[in-house]
Design a protein around this motif. Structure first.
Motif, short mmCIF file in Angstrom:
data_model
loop_
_atom_site.label_atom_id
_atom_site.label_comp_id
_atom_site.label_asym_id
_atom_site.label_seq_id
_atom_site.Cartn_x
_atom_site.Cartn_y
_atom_site.Cartn_z
N ARG A 31 0.83 -1.20 0.00
CA ARG A 31 0.00 0.00 0.00
C ARG A 31 0.87 1.26 0.00
O ARG A 31 1.85 1.34 0.74
CB ARG A 31 -0.92 0.00 1.23
CG ARG A 31 -1.85 1.20 1.33
CD ARG A 31 -2.64 1.16 2.64
NE ARG A 31 -3.42 2.36 2.80
CZ ARG A 31 -4.68 2.51 2.39
NH1 ARG A 31 -5.29 1.50 1.81
NH2 ARG A 31 -5.33 3.64 2.59
N GLU A 34 0.35 7.31 2.57
CA GLU A 34 -0.38 8.57 2.42
C GLU A 34 0.13 9.58 3.44
O GLU A 34 0.04 9.35 4.65
CB GLU A 34 -1.88 8.36 2.62
CG GLU A 34 -2.52 7.44 1.58
CD GLU A 34 -4.00 7.23 1.84
OE1 GLU A 34 -4.50 7.71 2.86
OE2 GLU A 34 -4.65 6.56 1.01
N ARG A 37 -4.66 12.99 3.48
CA ARG A 37 -5.86 12.52 2.79
C ARG A 37 -6.82 13.68 2.67
O ARG A 37 -7.12 14.35 3.65
CB ARG A 37 -6.52 11.35 3.50
CG ARG A 37 -7.83 10.94 2.84
CD ARG A 37 -8.38 9.63 3.33
NE ARG A 37 -7.67 8.50 2.74
CZ ARG A 37 -8.25 7.34 2.47
NH1 ARG A 37 -9.53 7.15 2.73
NH2 ARG A 37 -7.55 6.35 1.94
N ARG A 39 -10.54 15.07 1.53
CA ARG A 39 -11.94 14.79 1.18
C ARG A 39 -12.61 16.04 0.61
O ARG A 39 -13.42 15.96 -0.30
CB ARG A 39 -12.72 14.31 2.42
CG ARG A 39 -12.28 12.94 2.91
CD ARG A 39 -13.01 12.49 4.16
NE ARG A 39 -14.42 12.26 3.94
CZ ARG A 39 -14.93 11.15 3.39
NH1 ARG A 39 -14.11 10.20 2.97
NH2 ARG A 39 -16.23 11.00 3.25
N PHE A 264 -12.97 2.21 -7.48
CA PHE A 264 -12.55 3.18 -6.46
C PHE A 264 -12.06 2.46 -5.21
O PHE A 264 -11.04 2.85 -4.62
CB PHE A 264 -13.70 4.12 -6.11
CG PHE A 264 -14.11 5.06 -7.21
CD1 PHE A 264 -13.47 5.06 -8.44
CD2 PHE A 264 -15.15 5.96 -7.02
CE1 PHE A 264 -13.84 5.93 -9.45
CE2 PHE A 264 -15.53 6.83 -8.03
CZ PHE A 264 -14.88 6.82 -9.24
N ASP A 265 -12.77 1.43 -4.79
CA ASP A 265 -12.38 0.71 -3.58
C ASP A 265 -11.03 0.01 -3.75
O ASP A 265 -10.21 -0.02 -2.82
CB ASP A 265 -13.45 -0.33 -3.22
CG ASP A 265 -14.72 0.30 -2.67
OD1 ASP A 265 -14.70 1.50 -2.33
OD2 ASP A 265 -15.76 -0.42 -2.58
N THR A 268 -8.30 2.71 -3.62
CA THR A 268 -8.16 3.21 -2.25
C THR A 268 -7.41 2.20 -1.38
O THR A 268 -6.57 2.57 -0.54
CB THR A 268 -9.54 3.50 -1.65
OG1 THR A 268 -10.22 4.46 -2.46
CG2 THR A 268 -9.41 4.06 -0.24
N GLN A 273 -5.56 7.77 -3.82
CA GLN A 273 -6.75 8.57 -3.56
C GLN A 273 -7.50 8.87 -4.85
O GLN A 273 -6.89 9.05 -5.90
CB GLN A 273 -6.37 9.87 -2.85
CG GLN A 273 -5.76 9.63 -1.47
CD GLN A 273 -5.51 10.91 -0.71
OE1 GLN A 273 -6.37 11.78 -0.63
NE2 GLN A 273 -4.32 11.05 -0.14
N VAL A 274 -8.82 8.91 -4.75
CA VAL A 274 -9.69 9.13 -5.91
C VAL A 274 -10.46 10.43 -5.70
O VAL A 274 -11.27 10.54 -4.78
CB VAL A 274 -10.68 7.96 -6.09
CG1 VAL A 274 -11.59 8.21 -7.29
CG2 VAL A 274 -9.93 6.64 -6.26
N GLY A 292 -17.44 5.70 -3.20
CA GLY A 292 -16.15 5.42 -2.58
C GLY A 292 -15.06 6.40 -2.92
O GLY A 292 -13.88 6.15 -2.62
N THR A 294 -12.51 9.23 -2.43
CA THR A 294 -11.90 9.71 -1.20
C THR A 294 -12.03 11.22 -1.08
O THR A 294 -11.94 11.77 0.02
CB THR A 294 -10.41 9.33 -1.13
OG1 THR A 294 -9.76 9.73 -2.35
CG2 THR A 294 -10.25 7.83 -0.96
#
Length: 319
Positions: A31, A34, A37, A39, A264-265, A268, A273-274, A292, A294
């Protein structure tokens, strides 16, 4: 017969493996880390509430608690990195001149009233701040705020100077950059691979192709941010009566292919990030988050903040 059985078993194994890795990509991929993040993302600083890409817009959005500022960069004649969307000054200032032909000291101010690109028949009127800012001014004013930079032209000097500013202000972990054009993104990555990348349009098309063929779970990805439009908003930006049947069909197909929760999931889960843009209505905010995404990019940071506080009570803009 045995050959058919072998092919069927191979295909079945591939499909099952692909499905498993789509749900659990950590089995194959580490992964991505990050450092932030986002939003709540303010498009051009919030172009529906203040004159776009001005310091007034950025200050307003940051005061609201936005997670990220989105802005655009160009280079002036005297090689100053400025924050401006268009290559030509006509729409924003009324002066028909390319910004690359004008020195920074000679740049005209913004018009008092600008249209909101992603909201049909809407305009915003500005206050005292009508100046086109330097990128360094934004970095100095908001040292802890993540910033999303759209490199608007394929210019090696622009890319180099943006990278130098990012390094100078110690923002490599607070900045994401790129453009829809693949050659620009490649140059950005070559200039400074430590600054996280946006997907270019060719890479988005490749991503979608890999997703629908089941190959995506097996392929490494260098980008850390997928920034895509919600195609259905085209129906709000244009008069539906003036759209042809084929245009409406293409919009539907693009929306169906791109707006996929499974995609998207998966991204993520891989630390990618989307961001969905540019959304200015509550129903679109809700759809993006339900799918989904982000982050949502908007021209109306106040409206998005209120939606998130009312609809996502456990989420703080400052998280």
């Amino acid at each position: 017969m045995s050959a058919v059985v072998y092919v069927l078993s191979t295909v079945t194994g591939y499909v099952l493996t692909s499905a498993l890795l789509l749900k659990c990509p950590s089995l194959l991929h580490r992964r991505k880390r990050e450092t932030f993040r986002s939003r709540h993302i303010s498009h051009r600083g919030g172009a529906g509430e203040n004159l776009e890409n001005t310091m007034a817009a950025f200050r307003h959005a940051v005061k609201l608690g936005t997670d990220m500022l989105e802005l655009d960069c160009h280079l002036t004649k005297d090689e100053q990195v400025v924050v401006l969307h268009d290559s030509n000054l006509k729409r924003s200032t009324g002066v028909s001149a390319n910004i690359s032909d004008v020195s920074y000291a000679d740049l005209p101010p913004y018009l008092c009233k600008l249209g909101v690109t992603f909201k049909r028949e809407c305009f915003v009127e500005g206050g005292d701040d009508k100046n086109i800012p330097l990128l360094r001014d934004v970095f100095e004013a908001f040292p802890q705020t993540p910033i999303n930079i759209d490199i608007k032209v394929n210019n090696d000097t622009l890319i180099r100077k943006v990278s130098e500013l990012v390094v100078k202000y110690d923002r490599e972990q607070l900045t994401v950059w790129g453009n829809s054009r693949g050659e620009i993104v490649k140059k950005c990555h070559k200039e400074n691979p430590r600054i996280p990348l946006l997907f270019s349009l060719p890479r988005v098309l490749l991503l979608v192709g890999l997703f629908y063929t089941g190959l995506l779970p097996f392929v490494p990805i260098k980008e850390q941010f997928l920034e895509i439009p919600m195609p259905s908003i085209t129906l709000k930006l244009r008069d539906p009566k003036k759209m042809t049947r084929s245009e409406r069909f293409i919009t539907w197909v693009a929306d169906t292919l791109l707006m996929r929760k499974t995609l998207f999931d998966h991204l993520t889960a891989r630390g990618i990030q989307v961001y969905v843009w540019v959304l200015n209505d509550e129903e679109d905010f809700k759809r993006a988050f339900d799918l989904g995404a982000t982050g949502v990019m908007t021209d109306y940071p106040t409206k998005l903040k209120e939606f998130m506080e009312n609809s996502i009570p456990s989420t703080s803009l400052l998280e």
